[in-house]
Design an enzyme around this catalytic site. Sequence first.
Site, PDB file in Angstrom:
ATOM      1  N   LYS A 162       0.835  -1.185   0.000  1.00 59.99           N
ATOM      2  CA  LYS A 162       0.000   0.000   0.000  1.00 59.99           C
ATOM      3  C   LYS A 162       0.882   1.251   0.000  1.00 59.99           C
ATOM      4  O   LYS A 162       1.901   1.314   0.692  1.00 59.99           O
ATOM      5  CB  LYS A 162      -0.925   0.009   1.217  1.00 59.99           C
ATOM      6  N   ASP A 191      -0.224  -0.599  -4.720  1.00 56.15           N
ATOM      7  CA  ASP A 191      -1.575  -0.051  -4.721  1.00 56.15           C
ATOM      8  C   ASP A 191      -1.548   1.315  -4.056  1.00 56.15           C
ATOM      9  O   ASP A 191      -1.409   1.419  -2.834  1.00 56.15           O
ATOM     10  CB  ASP A 191      -2.535  -0.983  -3.983  1.00 56.15           C
ATOM     11  N   GLU A 219      -1.638  -0.328  -9.074  1.00 56.18           N
ATOM     12  CA  GLU A 219      -3.094  -0.282  -9.004  1.00 56.18           C
ATOM     13  C   GLU A 219      -3.585   1.118  -8.614  1.00 56.18           C
ATOM     14  O   GLU A 219      -3.102   1.701  -7.645  1.00 56.18           O
ATOM     15  CB  GLU A 219      -3.566  -1.314  -7.971  1.00 56.18           C
ATOM     16  N   ASP A 244      -9.029   0.033 -10.179  1.00 51.53           N
ATOM     17  CA  ASP A 244      -9.790  -0.521  -9.062  1.00 51.53           C
ATOM     18  C   ASP A 244     -10.965   0.392  -8.758  1.00 51.53           C
ATOM     19  O   ASP A 244     -12.089   0.153  -9.203  1.00 51.53           O
ATOM     20  CB  ASP A 244      -8.895  -0.694  -7.833  1.00 51.53           C
ATOM     21  N   LYS A 268     -14.267  -6.351  -7.819  1.00 55.98           N
ATOM     22  CA  LYS A 268     -14.652  -6.689  -6.448  1.00 55.98           C
ATOM     23  C   LYS A 268     -16.175  -6.751  -6.376  1.00 55.98           C
ATOM     24  O   LYS A 268     -16.855  -5.853  -6.878  1.00 55.98           O
ATOM     25  CB  LYS A 268     -14.127  -5.647  -5.458  1.00 55.98           C
TER      26      LYS A 268
END
Length: 371
Positions: A162, A191, A219, A244, A268
Amino acid sequence: MRITSVEVKRQLHQLKVPFRTALRTVTATEAVTVRLDTDEGIIGWGEAVPTLEITGESTDSIEWAIKAVLAPAIIGLDLLDYEQVFHRIHQVMVGNTSAKAAVDMACYDCLSQFAGLPLYRYLGGVRTQLETDYTVGIATLEEMAAQAAQLANREFRILKIKAGKGEINDDLTKIKAVHQAAGAGVLLRIDANQGWNVKEAIRAIHMLEDWGIPIEFVEQPVKAHDLEGLKAITDAVSTPIMADESLFSPQDALQLLKLRAVDLFNIKLMKSGGIRHALQIYELAASAGVECMVGSMIESRLSVTAAAHFAASKPGITRVDFDAPLMLSNDPTVGGICYEGRMIQLPTKPGLGAAHPRYIGVQVYAKGDGR
């Protein structure tokens, strides 16, 4: 196979340690579990989690959407006429994708049980095993490096890092430290959760490429609405770029594909509104030769099992991000996917193969109750 009742219950899931991203810090999540009953005696299960920063939903709004709108809309419908059922779920209200996902999962659970097949086989049946990454949340450099070393020792071969919370140079320093701590042979995914701007994202990715750090993809480097920015980054770098937060619906997928804004999709269920629209997003991506990853929010094994069935059913889903249940200190799910380190085994029972043992729901709407 008519739907006779829908019940909901809240379930608090505590995390082992706080999980930090560019958007939020999570210590616990309160999920809403759905039980759907049919006149055939088949029971379906689903679950939704609130992610205000991404889907705009709270626990209260998820519970209200199911009780007040979604349940009344589908009670009495025949699930075997599933086109009508899923159309009703997605047309009766806008947004509320996590609430819709929970009901959608329960419907697919019932349908695949009726067919006598595990859900992944009902959807296509490509594989029975998946390999997940594990996410290194935002922390101090020392904490992130230590976690990376620990995960590498546990034989996780893919780490998701992250970033995007502070200065981008700080992100780069931490990425380098994680790479060194994890060692050779560990692939990294970055991400940024919308935390970078276009220019700094291009500069940072070029630096990572020059350093030779094995980055599988980056991402959502920029804001969800900035599709032109995503395209600018994708066109400027060699590292694949993944959408995303920019990807909720089939309409979003079409727009991203038309612009050629990204190389990869992250689907998702909490964003798509469940498996029905996730399948549509996948088919659009597959027709354009775009590979997909399936991920999750901070969810229990119940809803991640539904996502895993979907991921295992399609050849173009080449990556998964299903570490969330491993982060929880409590998960009462019975059955469902089984973790063996980084590997995930799909259940073989018909349907999801998962249920909630402590479920004492409150019936919110039932056929013939006078409403």
